[in-house]
Design a protein around this motif. Structure first.
Motif: not given
Length: 141
Positions: A44-67
């Protein structure tokens, strides 16, 4: 928990140690709404181990994807080595035509040999929004 697998948060370790002392064992599930869109990536950018992606507007829980990277599993393993925490890992099940099993494969390779992996949990929530409530009641009786 920590910023990487070698820098662990002492307050978190103290909490886990206190829970283990009082309860005899600590079991944690890594998952929740984010597990449905979680993806294991090489880096991941910056060498981080976890990052949230942008929220998919079609996701009913509005939970961001987790990388996240394999470093997360090393972190969990190091926590377990210090305070004997056991883990359940959430596996994404939102796309059955393209199962992303990297989380299971790497998690098992890192956490299973020392006995820190209890199992996997597939699918976080039953999608019942389109089912009539009466059907749910009948299924539960």
């Amino acid at each position: 928990m920590g910023i990487n697998s070698s820098f662990l948060q002492v307050p978190f370790l103290n909490l886990m140690s206190n829970i283990r002392e009082r309860a005899g064992e600590v079991r944690i599930r890594v998952g929740g709404n984010t597990q449905e869109t979680a993806t294991l990536v090489d880096s991941l950018p910056g060498g981080v181990m976890i990052m949230k992606a942008e929220i998919d507007p079609n996701n009913p829980t509005q939970t961001p994807a987790l990388l996240y990277t394999a470093e997360v599993f090393n972190l969990l393993g190091n926590i377990s080595a210090l305070v004997n925490v056991k883990w359940f890992l959430g596996i994404p099940f939102n796309d059955t035509s393209n199962l992303r099993l990297g989380i299971a494969e790497v998690g098992e390779a890192v956490l299973d040999p020392p006995g820190y992996l209890l199992g996997f949990q597939v699918g976080n929530e039953v999608r019942t929004a389109s089912i009539h409530p009466r059907t749910l009641l009948n299924d539960c009786s």
